[in-house]
Enzyme design. Structure first.
Site, PDB file in Angstrom:
ATOM      1  N   ASN A 216     -12.925 -19.193 -32.721  1.00 49.48           N
ATOM      2  CA  ASN A 216     -12.137 -18.889 -33.916  1.00 49.48           C
ATOM      3  C   ASN A 216     -11.723 -20.200 -34.578  1.00 49.48           C
ATOM      4  OD1 ASN A 216      -9.498 -19.754 -32.689  1.00 49.48           O
ATOM      5  ND2 ASN A 216      -9.945 -18.033 -31.329  1.00 49.48           N
ATOM      6  N   LYS A 295     -31.576 -21.464 -24.222  1.00 51.62           N
ATOM      7  CA  LYS A 295     -31.328 -21.122 -25.619  1.00 51.62           C
ATOM      8  C   LYS A 295     -32.103 -19.873 -26.025  1.00 51.62           C
ATOM      9  CE  LYS A 295     -31.771 -22.882 -30.327  1.00 51.62           C
ATOM     10  NZ  LYS A 295     -32.230 -24.004 -31.181  1.00 51.62           N
ATOM     11  N   ASP A 312      -5.860 -10.932 -20.076  1.00 52.49           N
ATOM     12  CA  ASP A 312      -4.730 -11.098 -20.989  1.00 52.49           C
ATOM     13  C   ASP A 312      -3.740 -12.070 -20.352  1.00 52.49           C
ATOM     14  OD1 ASP A 312      -2.363 -10.834 -22.497  1.00 52.49           O
ATOM     15  OD2 ASP A 312      -2.953  -8.831 -23.144  1.00 52.49           O
TER      16      ASP A 312
END
Length: 408
Positions: A216, A295, A312
């Protein structure tokens, strides 16, 4: 900050200015300190004269500016020993790499370095330099050494620099420096003394194959600002960081990880010693079920990944038999407060900080932030506090101050 009027009344603040472009900001710092009742005097190095004039500093401080170690006129009035005794606090801003080296090795080659050796006043140093210089191991080692001497390092901010580079090394803004001084005299510099704080920061990377990963946009700036602020408030800080391009804040122990599983294991290995845990990292919720050994080639028009949930970390810490004071973050793009409230209750957090990452001015990679703090009071009623837009270091300090209040 609250209750600022005249909060520095009768305090004697000595500002040391070394050679750096950020010196142009110091008149504003002096003015802000005087607005709060402080008596301010300035000492300049020879290099500082290239960026700002003594006359400017004299005009805003209302006092003569000192710069020569062997000045007969100064010796007749307020020599370097008397000036060292006069100060209630010394702040060096900007502090160049050269000045950091001088102070770290006990040199007394000019008035400023001599004052530092001769004073018993608390000393704050605000480094400011090119981002590559700030990251240099020699500079970091000098900062570590200064901290062992009891000198407080005000970590530089990140952003665009005068040289065109982008990164950590900018001197904090005058209001932030002023607030450091205010906090010192309010006793906040030891607000978290004896506390051990464990913080996660940055993104995680979830491998797809040896060259690709899921991640992210988290830069890690907020988590690193929390580590800096916690250290400045007297805590022992351990920072578990995903892959980011940020230097370790002075005085902070850093553990580098890559994946969510790595971060989970690092946190569990440290959490028993923590009084406070802050889950600021943007941890990937899912990871590929299988990681290719080589890859993956582009043989097909479509590609399907099977994902499985990551552990979590925040909930695991909060559900420990004797959990630390657990603080979570909710980075949302809509219904920010509602999602944060759900997270607060479901994960049994003591406090959650919610921010809208869809706002580019306070979202990922920005230098500023704004957030809503949510918690439940002793009667189980939801409470909220807004932290208005400010630098991430200022927001981090406010968050930690509020957490310290709740812990009491």
């Amino acid at each position: 900050m609250n209750n600022l009027p005249n909060s520095l009344a009768h305090k004697r603040i000595l500002i040391g200015i070394s050679g750096g472009i950020a010196a142009y900001k110091i008149p504003e710092l002096v003015r802000r300190l005087k607005d709060l009742g402080a008596d301010v005097r300035c000492v300049m190095t020879q290099g500082a004269h290239a960026f700002i004039t003594p006359l400017t500093l004299q005009a805003v401080s209302g006092n003569p500016v000192h710069h020569d170690l062997l000045d007969p006129a100064a010796e007749a009035a307020m020599g370097h020993i008397e000036l060292a005794k006069w100060a209630d606090l010394i702040m060096i801003a900007p502090a160049s790499a050269s000045v950091l080296a001088q102070l770290a090795h006990g040199h007394a080659s000019d008035l400023l370095s001599t004052l530092v050796l001769a004073t018993t006043a608390p000393i704050y140093v605000a480094p400011a330099m090119n981002q590559q210089m700030w990251a240099n191991p020699a500079v970091q080692a000098n900062c570590q050494r200064l901290q062992t001497y009891g000198i407080h390092i005000v970590a530089p901010a990140s952003g665009a620099q005068a040289c065109g580079d982008v990164g950590a090394g900018r001197m904090p803004e005058p209001l932030e420096l002023r607030d450091c001084i205010v906090q010192h005299f309010a006793g906040n510099h030891q607000l978290l003394a004896s506390k051990s704080i464990l913080i996660t920061a940055g993104p995680t990377r979830e491998a797809i194959d040896p060259v690709r990963y899921l991640s992210n946009h988290s830069s890690g700036k907020m988590g690193f600002a929390l580590a800096t602020a916690a250290q400045q408030l007297g805590a022992q800080v351990t920072l578990v960081s995903g892959p980011v391009q940020l230097p370790t804040p002075p005085g902070v122990t850093r553990i580098d990880v890559v994946s969510a599983q790595d971060m989970y294991e690092a946190v569990l290995a440290q959490v028993e010693q923590a009084d406070i845990f802050i889950g600021c990292a943007a941890v990937a919720d899912y990871r590929p079920e299988q990681i290719a050994d080589s890859k993956i080639k582009k043989h097909q028009d479509t590609m399907h990944l099977s994902l499985v949930k990551n552990p979590d970390i925040l909930a695991t810490v909060a559900h420990q038999p004797n959990p630390p004071f657990t603080i979570g973050f909710a980075a949302e793009t809509d219904d920010v407060v509602r999602y944060a409230q759900d997270k607060l209750e479901q994960k049994r957090l003591r406090l959650i900080a919610a921010n809208d990452v869809s706002d580019t001015q306070i979202g990922f990679n920005s230098d500023d932030n704004a957030m809503q703090l949510l918690w439940q009071d002793e009667q189980g009623q939801l409470q909220q506090l807004s932290l208005n837009r400010a630098s991430k270091l200022q927001i981090a300090t406010q968050l930690l101050q509020h957490a310290a209040t709740l812990m009491k």
